[in-house]
Design a protein around this motif. Structure first.
Motif, PDB file in Angstrom:
ATOM      1  N   LEU A 270       0.819  -1.213   0.000  1.00 41.85           N
ATOM      2  CA  LEU A 270       0.000   0.000   0.000  1.00 41.85           C
ATOM      3  C   LEU A 270       0.854   1.265   0.000  1.00 41.85           C
ATOM      4  N   ARG A 271       1.983   1.205   0.674  1.00 41.55           N
ATOM      5  CA  ARG A 271       2.808   2.398   0.744  1.00 41.55           C
ATOM      6  C   ARG A 271       3.405   2.745  -0.615  1.00 41.55           C
ATOM      7  N   THR A 272       3.806   1.712  -1.379  1.00 38.40           N
ATOM      8  CA  THR A 272       4.421   1.992  -2.695  1.00 38.40           C
ATOM      9  C   THR A 272       3.452   2.681  -3.641  1.00 38.40           C
ATOM     10  N   PRO A 273       2.222   2.155  -3.872  1.00 43.54           N
ATOM     11  CA  PRO A 273       1.321   2.884  -4.773  1.00 43.54           C
ATOM     12  C   PRO A 273       0.890   4.241  -4.221  1.00 43.54           C
ATOM     13  N   LEU A 274       0.787   4.364  -2.904  1.00 46.45           N
ATOM     14  CA  LEU A 274       0.439   5.664  -2.344  1.00 46.45           C
ATOM     15  C   LEU A 274       1.543   6.692  -2.604  1.00 46.45           C
ATOM     16  N   THR A 275       2.792   6.241  -2.492  1.00 40.90           N
ATOM     17  CA  THR A 275       3.906   7.149  -2.784  1.00 40.90           C
ATOM     18  C   THR A 275       3.876   7.581  -4.244  1.00 40.90           C
ATOM     19  N   ALA A 281       0.355  13.272  -8.219  1.00 33.97           N
ATOM     20  CA  ALA A 281      -0.504  14.408  -7.880  1.00 33.97           C
ATOM     21  C   ALA A 281       0.307  15.692  -7.755  1.00 33.97           C
ATOM     22  N   ASP A 282       1.499  15.610  -7.144  1.00 39.39           N
ATOM     23  CA  ASP A 282       2.346  16.789  -7.020  1.00 39.39           C
ATOM     24  C   ASP A 282       2.774  17.291  -8.391  1.00 39.39           C
ATOM     25  N   THR A 283       3.123  16.364  -9.282  1.00 41.62           N
ATOM     26  CA  THR A 283       3.552  16.771 -10.625  1.00 41.62           C
ATOM     27  C   THR A 283       2.410  17.421 -11.382  1.00 41.62           C
ATOM     28  N   LEU A 284       1.213  16.834 -11.272  1.00 35.60           N
ATOM     29  CA  LEU A 284       0.065  17.430 -11.949  1.00 35.60           C
ATOM     30  C   LEU A 284      -0.257  18.796 -11.359  1.00 35.60           C
ATOM     31  N   GLY A 285      -0.045  18.926 -10.069  1.00 35.81           N
ATOM     32  CA  GLY A 285      -0.340  20.204  -9.436  1.00 35.81           C
ATOM     33  C   GLY A 285       0.552  21.341  -9.907  1.00 35.81           C
ATOM     34  N   LEU A 286       1.756  21.014 -10.377  1.00 38.94           N
ATOM     35  CA  LEU A 286       2.642  22.064 -10.890  1.00 38.94           C
ATOM     36  C   LEU A 286       2.132  22.644 -12.199  1.00 38.94           C
ATOM     37  N   GLY A 287       1.341  21.868 -12.946  1.00 40.60           N
ATOM     38  CA  GLY A 287       0.760  22.354 -14.205  1.00 40.60           C
ATOM     39  C   GLY A 287       1.761  22.573 -15.316  1.00 40.60           C
ATOM     40  N   LYS A 288       2.930  21.939 -15.277  1.00 43.12           N
ATOM     41  CA  LYS A 288       3.954  22.146 -16.297  1.00 43.12           C
ATOM     42  C   LYS A 288       3.998  21.025 -17.332  1.00 43.12           C
ATOM     43  N   GLN A 294      -0.025  14.797 -19.135  1.00 42.32           N
ATOM     44  CA  GLN A 294      -1.036  14.820 -18.082  1.00 42.32           C
ATOM     45  C   GLN A 294      -2.006  13.649 -18.216  1.00 42.32           C
ATOM     46  N   LYS A 295      -2.393  13.354 -19.452  1.00 42.50           N
ATOM     47  CA  LYS A 295      -3.317  12.237 -19.684  1.00 42.50           C
ATOM     48  C   LYS A 295      -2.681  10.911 -19.255  1.00 42.50           C
ATOM     49  N   SER A 296      -1.384  10.764 -19.575  1.00 38.86           N
ATOM     50  CA  SER A 296      -0.676   9.551 -19.189  1.00 38.86           C
ATOM     51  C   SER A 296      -0.561   9.435 -17.676  1.00 38.86           C
ATOM     52  N   MET A 297      -0.285  10.590 -17.044  1.00 38.10           N
ATOM     53  CA  MET A 297      -0.147  10.579 -15.593  1.00 38.10           C
ATOM     54  C   MET A 297      -1.490  10.302 -14.907  1.00 38.10           C
ATOM     55  N   LEU A 298      -2.577  10.835 -15.461  1.00 36.54           N
ATOM     56  CA  LEU A 298      -3.901  10.543 -14.895  1.00 36.54           C
ATOM     57  C   LEU A 298      -4.252   9.064 -15.011  1.00 36.54           C
ATOM     58  N   ALA A 299      -3.879   8.461 -16.146  1.00 36.36           N
ATOM     59  CA  ALA A 299      -4.122   7.027 -16.318  1.00 36.36           C
ATOM     60  C   ALA A 299      -3.314   6.219 -15.301  1.00 36.36           C
ATOM     61  N   ALA A 300      -2.047   6.641 -15.110  1.00 35.63           N
ATOM     62  CA  ALA A 300      -1.225   5.953 -14.106  1.00 35.63           C
ATOM     63  C   ALA A 300      -1.797   6.130 -12.716  1.00 35.63           C
ATOM     64  N   LEU A 301      -2.295   7.360 -12.428  1.00 38.24           N
ATOM     65  CA  LEU A 301      -2.905   7.620 -11.127  1.00 38.24           C
ATOM     66  C   LEU A 301      -4.133   6.724 -10.918  1.00 38.24           C
TER      67      LEU A 301
END
Length: 489
Positions: A270-275, A281-288, A294-301
């Motif tokens: 549980l700790r690994t996927p939460l990390t 989420a932090d990367t998406l929050g930067l908006g860069k 972003q689409k790839s990261m959302l799918a991974a999330l």
């Protein structure tokens, strides 16, 4: 002493005299004396020592009065007749005494044999006792049968402060201090309260209390029987005590092992996927990131969230199975619908993974809980996808085998270990103890538990050419006709 046994002795002596009286002139005095001696033997073997002595005295008097000259008189004038009457009396007394002694000895042997059989039965029944209550019940039945005991109870030392009436704390402590059985007044004048201490190891103690008839309370045989029975009962009580200690120890060990396994699973899987999710989420929050990134990261999330959901679902399912709180919502339905729903979820989670399907036509409906069977199929398919190469297909095959319907999930992975394949169905067991593949090792255990709740099985075997096959086997039962099934839906 009752006088009832003496009356038959006297009547038999008089009756024998009346029978021989018409033959008085035809029977020698020696033969007459032998008949009286024989009568004394019979009375001694039947009624005991006292009646035999009475019969001997009565027979000697009747012999001297009726048959020894002068007839019907005790004034015996000739020495030989006096000597014959005296010898007859001594022989009758001696034979009666020996006969009564043999009778008493035979009765003692029979009583000891009966007690030995009863003690054997007591020990045999106590070997099957699992709890102190069962030991007390078996002991009560034994004492009620052998000693006509009443109010039989076994009091543990923990209850000595407030024992049941008529026992008192002072009386119990006195028995334990004396370390041998004690007698006390019972509920009635003809009853005695017997208290037998049962002293175990490590300071543990019990008390066996019962009321028995007063006549038997002071007998040495009764005391010996109680001491022997109490030693057997104490062994049984100690065995149940240590068995309970062993069960509690094993339960604590299993609980500790389960707790450690859950903590290990939670800390790693549980700790690994939460990390990863926090990082995404932090990367998406930067908006860069670019829109594609972003689409790839959302799918991974989303995939990480689904993994956590699956882990938590497995933990909750296993908790329900372990507590026995699972309830089946069974209904007659085709297996194809559940397989289709499961495959849709699998393809949404693993879009690029090939899953082949082989289902024959004309399969009968089964009675099962669709949600739980879907959980079984998901766990089997997930296990096959995780532990087989990504470029190999996973095969799902359905076959009817006699009165069973088999749903087989086969892969082209490394297969099952040569030994210990059944251990994979245990909780927190994985094919590879240290692996980068996420999971807590509950999927197969949950699958088997759900299958067994339906009266089925989950089996595992290696397939020819490599890989493994996991078989969900469900009973077909007596499915209703198609018209009845349509009316029910």
């Amino acid at each position: 002493m009752t006088l009832r046994p003496f009356l038959p002795a006297l009547l038999l002596s008089a009756g024998l005299t009346l029978l021989m009286l018409p033959l008085q002139t035809d029977i020698d005095l020696s033969n007459t004396a032998l008949l009286y001696v024989l009568l004394v033997v019979v009375i001694g073997s039947r009624y005991g020592r006292g009646p035999a002595i009475a019969a001997a005295l009565a027979s000697a008097l009747l012999y001297a009065h009726v048959f020894v000259p002068p007839l019907f008189s005790l004034a015996i004038t000739e020495l030989q007749y006096l000597l014959a009457a005296g010898v007859m009396l001594v022989v009758a007394l001696l034979v009666g005494h020996l006969t009564a002694s043999l009778k008493a000895h035979a009765e003692q042997v029979q009583a000891r044999e009966a007690q030995a059989r009863a003690l054997y039965d007591l020990a045999r029944h106590l070997t099957a006792a699992q709890t102190p209550a069962e030991v007390e019940g078996i002991t009560r039945h034994f004492l009620e049968t052998v000693l006509q005991a009443r109010e039989v109870r076994i009091v543990p030392q923990s209850a000595f402060a407030e024992p049941p009436a008529p026992l008192t704390p002072a009386l119990l402590q006195a028995v334990l201090a004396a370390r041998h059985p004690l007698l006390s007044a019972g509920a009635g004048p003809d009853r005695s309260l017997v208290l037998v201490p049962l002293l175990a190891a490590a300071g543990r103690g019990y008390l066996l209390a019962c009321e028995i008839p007063g006549a038997a309370a002071g007998a040495g045989a009764t005391r010996e029987l109680l001491e022997t029975a109490s030693s057997v009962v104490l062994v049984a009580l100690e065995r149940t005590y240590f068995a309970e200690v062993a069960r509690e120890t094993e339960m604590r060990r299993s609980t500790e092992s389960l707790r450690n396994s859950i903590l290990s699973a939670l800390s790693h899987d549980l700790r690994t996927p939460l990390t990863v999710m926090v990082g995404l989420a932090d990367t998406l929050g930067l908006g860069k990131a670019s829109p594609e990134r972003q689409k790839s990261m959302l799918a991974a999330l989303r995939n990480e969230a689904l993994s956590i959901n699956q882990l938590v679902t497995n933990l909750l399912d296993m908790a329900r199975l372990r507590s026995g709180g699972i309830e089946l919502n069974e209904a007659w339905q085709p297996i194809e619908e559940v397989i289709g729903a499961t495959l849709q979820q699998v393809r949404s989670h693993w879009k690029d993974r090939e899953v082949t399907l082989d289902i024959p036509a004309g399969l009968p409906p089964l009675r099962f809980d669709a949600v739980l069977v879907e959980r079984v199929l998901w766990n089997l398919l997930e296990n096959a996808i995780k532990y087989s190469p990504a470029d190999t297909p996973v095969e799902l095959v359905v076959r009817r085998v006699g009165e069973w319907l088999d749903v087989m999930v086969c892969d082209w992975g490394p297969g099952l270990p040569a030994e210990g394949g059944e251990e994979l169905f245990g909780m927190f067991r994985r094919g590879q103890a240290e692996s980068s593949i996420p999971g807590v090792g509950l999927g197969l255990a949950i699958a088997r538990g759900i299958a067994e709740a339906h009266g089925g099985q989950v089996l595992a075997e290696n397939r020819l050419g490599g890989g493994a096959c996991f078989r969900l086997r469900l009973p077909i039962g007596n499915p209703p006709a198609l018209e009845e099934l349509e009316e029910a839906t």
